[in-house]
Design a protein around this motif. Structure first.
Motif, mmCIF file in Angstrom:
data_model
loop_
_atom_site.group_PDB
_atom_site.id
_atom_site.type_symbol
_atom_site.label_atom_id
_atom_site.label_comp_id
_atom_site.label_asym_id
_atom_site.label_seq_id
_atom_site.Cartn_x
_atom_site.Cartn_y
_atom_site.Cartn_z
ATOM 1 N N PRO A 41 0.968 -1.315 -0.056
ATOM 2 C CA PRO A 41 -0.131 -0.013 0.019
ATOM 3 C C PRO A 41 1.022 1.293 0.190
ATOM 4 C CG PRO A 41 -0.736 -1.421 1.610
ATOM 5 C CD PRO A 41 0.323 -2.223 0.867
ATOM 6 N N MET A 42 2.120 1.086 0.308
ATOM 7 C CA MET A 42 2.887 2.311 0.462
ATOM 8 C C MET A 42 3.988 2.634 -0.993
ATOM 9 S SD MET A 42 4.474 2.081 4.217
ATOM 10 C CE MET A 42 4.723 3.984 4.184
ATOM 11 N N LEU A 43 3.614 1.908 -1.822
ATOM 12 C CA LEU A 43 4.335 1.936 -3.020
ATOM 13 C C LEU A 43 4.040 3.188 -3.672
ATOM 14 C CD1 LEU A 43 4.626 -1.554 -4.342
ATOM 15 C CD2 LEU A 43 6.245 -0.406 -3.076
ATOM 16 N N TRP A 44 2.667 3.533 -3.501
ATOM 17 C CA TRP A 44 2.443 4.875 -4.535
ATOM 18 C C TRP A 44 3.019 6.145 -3.632
ATOM 19 C CZ3 TRP A 44 0.838 4.686 -9.268
ATOM 20 C CH2 TRP A 44 0.079 3.525 -9.651
ATOM 21 N N MET A 45 2.856 5.902 -2.249
ATOM 22 C CA MET A 45 3.589 7.208 -1.497
ATOM 23 C C MET A 45 5.069 7.284 -1.991
ATOM 24 S SD MET A 45 3.694 7.512 2.613
ATOM 25 C CE MET A 45 2.009 7.313 3.001
ATOM 26 N N MET A 46 5.683 6.196 -1.916
ATOM 27 C CA MET A 46 6.946 6.268 -2.111
ATOM 28 C C MET A 46 7.481 6.827 -3.588
ATOM 29 S SD MET A 46 8.474 2.707 -0.422
ATOM 30 C CE MET A 46 8.038 2.366 1.336
ATOM 31 N N ALA A 47 6.578 6.322 -4.523
ATOM 32 C CA ALA A 47 6.763 6.868 -5.842
ATOM 33 C C ALA A 47 6.318 8.497 -6.008
ATOM 34 C CB ALA A 47 5.623 6.254 -6.684
ATOM 35 N N PHE A 48 5.470 8.751 -5.136
ATOM 36 C CA PHE A 48 5.033 10.383 -4.917
ATOM 37 C C PHE A 48 6.252 11.131 -4.484
ATOM 38 C CE2 PHE A 48 3.221 13.676 -2.523
ATOM 39 C CZ PHE A 48 2.733 14.508 -3.488
ATOM 40 N N LEU A 49 6.884 10.563 -3.186
ATOM 41 C CA LEU A 49 7.988 11.320 -2.786
ATOM 42 C C LEU A 49 9.223 11.257 -3.787
ATOM 43 C CD1 LEU A 49 7.673 9.588 0.955
ATOM 44 C CD2 LEU A 49 7.138 11.843 0.348
ATOM 45 N N LEU A 50 9.248 10.315 -4.651
ATOM 46 C CA LEU A 50 10.574 10.308 -5.490
ATOM 47 C C LEU A 50 10.335 11.298 -6.491
ATOM 48 C CD1 LEU A 50 12.960 8.915 -6.692
ATOM 49 C CD2 LEU A 50 11.305 7.577 -7.848
#
Length: 203
Positions: A9-18
């Protein structure tokens, strides 16, 4: 594998941070350019720093809750907060709230799934449709979930009052936690790892 699955579930958040870091941070050594857009080393380092911290936080929390009984976790938290009672920190009340929260997480997940199935049987589509339709579909899920959660909280409060529960009274324990050799060894190992991490960070 179980701990790593919790990261999905946190992959999208990590991609957004990137993406945000690559667009905002313009310091450090230029690494490469894509169609006139330059990627800097500080942007990559900052992203990796945040992602690793999030991964460690989620994985460690998952491992802790998967390998420790909620009651043991509650007793441990209360034991750690016990010295702060001298300055007015309600250790028992905080530990009780954490215990109740951990206990009702699976119940709320089950209730959410039940409401989703009920809404789907009535023709509510939570995946397709316009943004407005998706918002209305989510509201049709959140409102009954909140109503059910408050109803369960009220029932629990009535049950605790009926049994004479008083958080201000001194309570006895059926199960008393005692430090064992492995507990001291784990504590020493944790302190050593913490000091090593601080030393590596400083150097």
């Amino acid at each position: 594998k179980y701990a790593l699955r919790t990261m999905k579930p946190m992959l999208w958040m990590m991609a957004f941070l990137l993406v945000i870091n690559l667009l905002v941070i313009k310091t450090g050594t230029p690494l490469f350019s894509i169609k006139g857009f330059t990627i800097y080393s500080d942007a990559v380092n900052q992203t990796l720093y945040i992602v690793v911290r999030l991964m460690l936080m989620v994985i460690i929390t998952t491992v802790l809750t998967a390998t420790t009984k909620p009651l043991d976790l509650t007793l441990g938290i209360e034991k750690l907060l016990k010295p702060f009672e001298k300055v007015g920190v309600p250790a028992h009340i905080i530990a009780m709230m954490i215990s109740i929260a951990l206990r009702f997480i699976p119940t709320l997940i089950e209730e959410t799934q039940r409401i989703m199935n009920a809404q789907a049987s009535r023709g509510v589509d939570l995946e397709n449709g316009s943004i407005k339709e998706k918002i209305m579909a989510i509201l049709s899920l959140i409102v009954p979930l909140f109503v059910s959660a408050f109803d369960r909280a009220d029932q629990l409060a009535n049950a605790m009052e009926a049994r004479g529960y008083d958080p201000s009274r001194k309570r006895t324990r059926y199960k008393v936690l005692k430090m064992q050799t492995i507990d001291y060894a784990s504590m020493i190992l944790s302190v050593v790892v913490l000091c090593a991490c601080i030393g590596i960070w400083v150097l």
